[in-house]
Scaffold this active site. Structure first.
Site, PDB file in Angstrom:
ATOM      1  CD  GLU A   1      -3.124  -0.845   2.122  1.00  0.00           C
ATOM      2  OE1 GLU A   1      -2.706  -0.363   3.392  1.00  0.00           O
ATOM      3  OE2 GLU A   1      -4.376  -1.732   2.074  1.00  0.00           O
TER       4      GLU A   1
ATOM      5  CD  GLU B   1      -3.841  -6.131   2.450  1.00  0.00           C
ATOM      6  OE1 GLU B   1      -4.625  -5.398   3.104  1.00  0.00           O
ATOM      7  OE2 GLU B   1      -2.728  -6.102   2.621  1.00  0.00           O
TER       8      GLU B   1
END
Ligand code: BGP
Length: 467
Positions: free
Chosen positions: A173, A362
């Site tokens: 991220e 995810e």
């Protein structure tokens, strides 16, 4: 007629070292930025004091219990496991001359165990942690000096594990440095925009250097980036809302644009001007950025809206991603708005933009699970959430999107990144441990364990259609 996912589609789960391993100073490991965030990414970093409780010091003891956990993943039929290496197990301070052999040996054993179960690793180089020493002594990624240190770390692990690991990710991220500067980049919370974007630039250069090293050292491997897929919709069809949405989406898209195309998008010139900042980008940096990723990976939990109306957009200030809540969507117990169709939208959107294979690395539902009288968690809400999202991935594949695989977040209960709670559970496997560290750490399959096994076995054919 039900849809069968392609045979090459990888099925599995995703975990991160600092959220599962524990053993935070075992075998020479150094402290990381995660080790000084006992309340998670949303809390302030603290000085560690002996005796203070930090749930991550033990987490779910994956450091010692990985054989049992991997056996359970294999029982579900996983063909892949996304996991991360703790940089501090390999270079405890980040600037060490030599790597820590005990740390390297630990991941040798772990990867051998996966191999023995036929599970392909997808390895993240840096998942929300860097050596604390680098944050303290170098101002984290604000310093250009960290680039060669990261490259050395990447080359060390490529050399050691390259024969076993053919799928890699650079930074988890990477766009979250916009919102959580300490977590992602070792920067103070109140960092100025000049420093923040310079640090981001250093991370992007480091990521590209890792991509280059991977291409040179493991030619048969693929390496991707990892972004938080925080899609925004216009709050209304008012042209100003639509324009605002484009601009806000570009804030996180910038990362993927650079990593996939090899240069800064032109819209950033105006953005930097408006922020009144100037980033130092050397010729060598420009050259380095040209080494682009092989696939795009992202996390997906929610969507939100953007609005040009200050009265409405003020409502967004409350959440980390500054999203205006969507009136058409329900939310999880933690206020994350649930939007399966948004995943199909995002997959199509990213594929149109990059024309590169995509990997959903995810996705999942954090919920407070309760054991029934037989001691089992009947998590029908999680089954529903995952069914609906996987169904939409199937739709996207049928739309023509090249999706490499799916790793649901937290296939076993683990410590939350944002709040450090264990009670925010994502797993197919229950772990007996509470937020205060009480519990036996015993593992127990939930109802969703058997559901996911049946979905993998049927190659997605058992998914139930949903909107
Ligand atoms: C992502 C992180 C993960 C993970 C997940 C769920 O942002 O990459 O590390 O934890 O979100 O978030 P949380 O743990 O805060 O519920």
């Amino acid at each position: 007629m039900s849809f069968r996912f392609p045979d090459s589609f990888l099925w599995g789960g995703a975990i991160a070292a600092n959220q599962v391993e524990g053993s935070h100073v075992t075998d020479g490991k150094g402290l990381s930025t995660s080790d000084v965030q006992p309340k998670g990414a949303f809390g302030e970093p603290v000085e560690r004091v002996d005796g203070d409780f930090n749930i991550k010091d033990v987490a779910i003891d994956f450091y010692n219990r990985y054989p049992e956990d991997i056996a359970l993943f294999a029982e579900m039929g996983f063909t892949t496991l996304r996991l991360s290496i703790a940089w501090t197990r390999i270079f405890p301070n980040g600037d060490d001359a030599e790597p820590n052999e005990a740390g390297l040996a630990y991941y040798d054993k772990l990867l051998a165990e996966l191999e023995a179960h036929g599970i392909t690793p997808l390895l993240t180089l840096s998942h929300y942690e860097m050596p604390l020493h680098l944050a303290k002594e170098y101002q984290g990624w604000a310093s250009r000096d960290v680039i060669p240190m990261f490259e050395k770390y990447a080359r060390t692990v490529f050399a050691r594990y390259g024969h076993r690991v053919k799928h890699w990710l650079t930074f988890n991220e990477i766009n979250v440095t916009l919102h959580q500067p300490f977590t992602g980049a070792g920067l103070p919370r109140e960092v100025d925009e000049q420093t923040r974007y310079q640090a981001i630039h250093h991370q992007l250069v480091a990521s590209a250097k890792a991509v280059k090293a991977c291409h040179e050292m493991i030619p048969d491997a693929k390496i991707g980036n990892m972004i938080l897929g925080a899609v925004l919709y216009p709050y209304t069809c008012h042209p100003s809302d639509v324009m605002k949405t484009l601009q806000q989406n570009r804030e996180w898209l910038m990362f993927g644009d650079i990593q996939a195309r090899g240069y800064y998008p032109t819209y950033m010139t105006r953005k930097f001007k408006e922020l009144g900042i100037e980033i130092e980008i050397t010729e060598e940096d420009e050259e380095a950025l040209k080494e682009t990723i092989d696939f795009v990976s992202f996390s997906y939990y929610m969507t939100g809206c953007a609005s040009a109306d200050p009265e409405i957009s003020d409502k967004a200030a409350a959440n980390m991603l500054e999203m205006v809540p969507n009136p058409h969507l329900k939310a999880s117990e933690w206020g994350w708005q649930i939007d399966p169709v948004g995943l199909r939208y995002l997959l199509n959107f990213l594929y149109d933009r990059y024309q590169l294979p995509l990997f959903v690395v995810e996705n999942g539902l954090g919920a407070k699970d309760v054991l029934n009288e037989e001691g089992i968690v009947e998590d029908d809400y999680r089954i529903q959430y995952l069914n609906d999202h996987l169904f939409q991935i199937g739709e996207a594949i049928q739309d023509g999107v090249d999706v490499m695989g799916y790793t649901s977040w937290g296939p076993i209960d683990l410590v939350s990144a944002s709040t450090a709670q264990l009670s925010k559970r994502y797993g197919f496997i229950y772990v007996d441990r509470d937020d205060n560290g009480n519990g036996t750490l015993e593992r127990k399959p939930k109802k969703s364990f058997y559901w996911y096994k049946s979905i993998i076995e049927s190659q997605g054919e058992k998914l139930i259609p949903s909107e």
